[in-house]
Design an enzyme around this catalytic site. Structure first.
Site, PDB file in Angstrom:
ATOM      1  N   ARG A  23       7.281 -15.892   7.921  1.00 14.20           N
ATOM      2  CA  ARG A  23       8.281 -16.948   8.066  1.00 14.20           C
ATOM      3  C   ARG A  23       7.556 -18.258   8.355  1.00 14.20           C
ATOM      4  NH1 ARG A  23      11.331 -14.171   5.719  1.00 14.20           N
ATOM      5  NH2 ARG A  23      13.320 -13.299   6.435  1.00 14.20           N
ATOM      6  N   HIS A  79       9.053 -18.803  -1.634  1.00 12.70           N
ATOM      7  CA  HIS A  79       9.677 -17.695  -0.904  1.00 12.70           C
ATOM      8  C   HIS A  79      10.183 -16.601  -1.859  1.00 12.70           C
ATOM      9  CE1 HIS A  79      11.836 -16.624   3.102  1.00 12.70           C
ATOM     10  NE2 HIS A  79      11.508 -15.539   2.433  1.00 12.70           N
ATOM     11  N   GLU A 139      12.400 -24.871   4.981  1.00 17.18           N
ATOM     12  CA  GLU A 139      12.730 -24.554   3.587  1.00 17.18           C
ATOM     13  C   GLU A 139      14.093 -25.124   3.210  1.00 17.18           C
ATOM     14  OE1 GLU A 139      12.287 -20.356   2.884  1.00 17.18           O
ATOM     15  OE2 GLU A 139      10.313 -20.338   3.764  1.00 17.18           O
TER      16      GLU A 139
END
Ligand code: NAP
Length: 322
Positions: A237, A284, A266
């Protein structure tokens, strides 16, 4: 029983099929992006369950908007976007999709390791550019992977799967963990302190969940303690690293490179990071294979149904809610 379930964005058809066979009334937001927050709250108000993905913030206001909600089924293994304590307080069960995505994420971690080490993206850009002048002994010199030391921070399912693949590259493996990790020990990996893993890794690969303890685990002080030849890899993450500090570390040569699948804010990425050739950046896509996304959709649907039917569900992250 005719349950109503909201699904925040398009998932594999096989997952929907599981719900259809159970006569669930599905409200699918059939887009790549979730709907705006207000629309989402309006659509969940009479739902018994929701299937969400990684980006949606599920908090007290979300729960208040869905008074009938019994289950939040995460189409993901990470659930840092869900206020689990609040869900538990309201007896709402939260589930996730572990294991089915482990190999896909470990494979892509290796794409980052190899891509950063051997400058794969830079090479691709030159090959397409029309500027390539032919074979050169000095063109895009990278670094060897075989035999180098791999450090794993977060020695769980994905961390172990990454370590298994490292055996094929004859890499000594170090890992840092809070609790014993027999799977790592069985691979011959050595448990070391955080300081040792920072100082000794040639490739440092991060696989911890995002928690209050791991937020900004890697910042200026940590990047400065790494080897100037080290590559930092984050498939976990974004907020586990301080993105501004990482950009500075790469620009000023505290470390040699980074391979990232995840970012602090993000989908925004630090503009400096975007300009740096020693950063390999992916959007991602850790679990993004057809096979894995199919398994995730099926498992998310099965988890949701198990909770609604009061059947045992192995993937409940807050058993205290049941
Ligand atoms: P996992 O099996 O739960 O592994 C996480 C490991 O981290 C556990 O072994 C845990 O061990 C360790 N850990 C937790 N806090 C730690 C700390 N403060 N210091 C050291 N170790 C710590 O989870 P997984 O299935 O491997 O997934 C790992 C993470 O990858 C997920 O949480 C998710 O955020 C991320 N992920 C990203 C993508 C992507 O698309 N990029 C896809 C899937 C998953 P202990 O609790 O025993 O310490």
């Amino acid at each position: 029983m005719n349950w109503k379930v909201f699904i925040t964005r398009r998932i594999s058809a096989e997952g929907l099929e599981v719900l259809r066979k159970a006569d669930v009334n599905i409200d699918l937001h059939d887009e790549h992006e979730p709907p705006p927050r207000a629309e989402m709250l309006a659509r969940i108000h009479d739902c018994d369950g929701v299937i969400i993905t990684g980006g949606e913030g599920v908090d007290a206001a979300f729960f208040s908007g869905a008074p009938k909600l019994k289950v939040v089924s995460c189409h993901a293994v990470g659930y840092d976007n869900v206020d689990v304590a609040e869900a538990t307080r309201r007896h709402i069960v939260v589930t996730n999709t572990p294991d089915v995505l482990t190999d896909a994420c470990a494979d892509l971690t290796w794409a980052l390791i190899l891509g950063v080490a051997r400058r794969v993206v830079e090479g691709d850009h030159l090959a397409r550019s029309g500027q390539w002048r032919g074979l050169s002994p000095t063109l895009f010199l990278g670094t060897e992977v075989s035999g180098k030391t791999l450090g794993i921070v977060g020695a769980g399912r994905i961390g172990v799967a990454v370590a298994k693949r490292a055996k094929g590259f004859s890499m000594p493996i170090l890992y840092m963990a809070r609790t014993a990790k027999p799977d790592m020990d069985a691979l011959g990996a050595k448990r070391v302190t955080f300081d040792e893993i920072l100082r000794e890794s040639d490739f440092l690969s991060v696989h911890v969940p995002l928690t209050t303890e791991t937020r900004h685990l890697f910042g200026e002080a940590e990047f400065r303690r790494m080897k100037p030849t080290a590559r930092f890899i984050n498939m976990a993450r974004g907020p586990v690293h301080d993105e501004a500090a990482l950009a500075r570390a790469l620009r000023e040569g505290w470390i040699a490179g980074a391979g990232l699948d995840v970012y602090e804010h993000e989908p925004k990425i630090d503009p400096e990071l975007v300009r740096l050739p020693n950063a390999l950046l992916l959007p991602h896509i850790g679990s993004a294979t057809v096979e894995t996304r199919r398994r995730m959709a099926i498992l998310a649907a099965q988890n949701l149904l198990a909770v609604l039917r009061s059947e045992p569900c192995p993937n409940v992250v807050n058993p205290a809610a049941t």
